[in-house]
Design a protein around this motif. Structure first.
Motif, mmCIF file in Angstrom:
data_model
loop_
_atom_site.group_PDB
_atom_site.id
_atom_site.type_symbol
_atom_site.label_atom_id
_atom_site.label_comp_id
_atom_site.label_asym_id
_atom_site.label_seq_id
_atom_site.Cartn_x
_atom_site.Cartn_y
_atom_site.Cartn_z
ATOM 1 N N GLU A 212 0.987 -1.218 0.118
ATOM 2 C CA GLU A 212 0.076 -0.297 0.466
ATOM 3 C C GLU A 212 0.781 1.398 -0.051
ATOM 4 O O GLU A 212 0.084 1.723 -0.670
ATOM 5 C CB GLU A 212 -0.634 -0.200 1.383
ATOM 6 C CG GLU A 212 -2.103 0.850 1.197
ATOM 7 C CD GLU A 212 -3.178 1.320 2.790
ATOM 8 O OE1 GLU A 212 -2.983 1.622 2.971
ATOM 9 O OE2 GLU A 212 -3.602 0.150 2.224
ATOM 10 N N LEU A 213 1.736 1.434 0.824
ATOM 11 C CA LEU A 213 2.716 2.219 0.384
ATOM 12 C C LEU A 213 3.375 3.061 -0.727
ATOM 13 O O LEU A 213 3.874 3.905 -0.941
ATOM 14 C CB LEU A 213 4.478 2.387 1.539
ATOM 15 C CG LEU A 213 4.770 2.896 1.207
ATOM 16 C CD1 LEU A 213 4.629 4.319 2.602
ATOM 17 C CD2 LEU A 213 6.578 3.067 2.333
ATOM 18 N N VAL A 214 3.736 1.936 -1.065
ATOM 19 C CA VAL A 214 4.099 1.747 -2.429
ATOM 20 C C VAL A 214 3.380 2.293 -3.571
ATOM 21 O O VAL A 214 3.620 2.983 -4.770
ATOM 22 C CB VAL A 214 4.773 0.620 -3.069
ATOM 23 C CG1 VAL A 214 5.421 0.036 -4.818
ATOM 24 C CG2 VAL A 214 5.897 -0.002 -2.443
ATOM 25 N N LYS A 215 2.162 2.440 -3.637
ATOM 26 C CA LYS A 215 0.597 2.359 -4.113
ATOM 27 C C LYS A 215 0.397 4.017 -4.241
ATOM 28 O O LYS A 215 0.138 4.491 -5.073
ATOM 29 C CB LYS A 215 -0.091 1.176 -3.947
ATOM 30 C CG LYS A 215 0.042 0.606 -4.370
ATOM 31 C CD LYS A 215 -1.482 -0.120 -4.209
ATOM 32 C CE LYS A 215 -0.942 -2.295 -4.523
ATOM 33 N NZ LYS A 215 -2.525 -2.973 -3.857
ATOM 34 N N PHE A 216 0.040 3.969 -2.662
ATOM 35 C CA PHE A 216 0.331 5.664 -2.311
ATOM 36 C C PHE A 216 1.314 5.974 -3.452
ATOM 37 O O PHE A 216 1.250 8.055 -3.377
ATOM 38 C CB PHE A 216 0.349 5.410 -1.061
ATOM 39 C CG PHE A 216 -1.390 5.562 -0.794
ATOM 40 C CD1 PHE A 216 -2.048 6.313 0.142
ATOM 41 C CD2 PHE A 216 -1.519 4.283 -0.725
ATOM 42 C CE1 PHE A 216 -4.211 6.255 -0.024
ATOM 43 C CE2 PHE A 216 -3.584 4.246 0.043
ATOM 44 C CZ PHE A 216 -4.607 5.658 -0.043
ATOM 45 N N THR A 217 2.312 5.952 -2.697
ATOM 46 C CA THR A 217 4.074 7.126 -2.920
ATOM 47 C C THR A 217 3.991 7.042 -5.187
ATOM 48 O O THR A 217 4.182 8.101 -5.002
ATOM 49 C CB THR A 217 5.437 5.970 -2.609
ATOM 50 O OG1 THR A 217 4.901 5.841 -0.987
ATOM 51 C CG2 THR A 217 6.289 6.762 -2.875
#
Length: 246
Positions: free
Chosen positions: A204-209
């Protein structure tokens, strides 16, 4: 200073068959450069479970195509102390925050809150350095480890801090209870529901970034600050005009 990640590509608990690949492609955006992620942990113990969890998450982020840097807080002075002024570790931490597009904060829960080690790092990063904001608009994932039953006090405090630092804190989070049971003798996280949640959080962090990397300045742009900037510019113009007339 930066911490070296042991066995960066060895993921014994990770099942690649169920992992997404090419997040940017799925999101329909140009991936560009690898997302830059800074990771902070909150304990100086030799067998620090917050560090081990951070390292496990770092390996996943690398698997997902990120450039990852883990800050070692062992050399940081206390905030506001004479030693902190111009200290190389403080300057490095601030530079890393500026470098990052996203961050991961991981703390043990101690007395129902985050540790002084983790808070010390955040306190060394100002909201603004001149016109530059070292944390504003960066994405943030929060994690905690506990010695007892599962709790969310530390991650809740980290969310509060992330909001105060004007970061985009993602919805998902990780809280690992009885952390001493979740890591083997080599310091690697065992397969478990807790491990799967860490994978969820890092995905999720990668997607939001990726989603926010070209829009963070717009997303954090504020009417109140535009007013303040406009008023200052108008005052400067009037002062310049008055000087020219005089």
């Amino acid at each position: 200073m930066l911490r070296t990640l042991p066995d960066p590509h060895h993921l014994p608990a990770f099942d690649a068959a169920y992992a997404h690949a090419g997040f940017a492609t799925h999101l329909g955006i140009d991936p560009g450069d690898p997302p830059r992620i800074l990771m902070l942990y909150g304990s100086l113990r030799e067998r620090s479970f917050s560090r081990l969890l951070t390292e496990e998450a770092a390996r996943l982020l690398m698997q997902f195509g990120c450039e990852v840097k883990i800050f070692d807080p062992s050399g940081l002075p206390q905030p506001d102390s004479p030693e902190a002024v111009g200290h190389p570790e403080v300057e490095e931490l601030r530079a890393l925050s500026l470098w990052s597009e996203g961050q991961v904060w991981c703390s043990p829960e101690r007395h129902g809150a985050v540790t002084a080690v983790l808070k010390n790092q955040i306190d060394h990063i100002p909201l603004a350095i001149g016109a530059v904001r070292p944390t504003q608009g960066r994405t943030l994932a929060v994690m905690q480890v506990s010695g007892g039953s599962q709790s969310f006090n530390a991650v809740n405090t980290l969310r509060l801090l992330g909001r105060w630092m004007r970061m985009i804190t993602i919805p998902n989070q990780s809280s690992v209870a009885m952390a001493y049971r979740e890591f083997d003798d080599a310091g690697r996280m065992k397969p478990s529901a807790y491990y799967k949640r860490v994978v969820d959080v890092m995905e999720e962090l990668v997607k939001f970034t990726l989603l926010t990397r070209h829009h963070s300045a717009y997303l954090t742009d504020r009417y109140s600050e535009r007013c303040e900037t406009g008023h200052k510019a108008e005052a400067a113009r009037l002062a310049q005009d008055s000087g020219a007339i005089a």
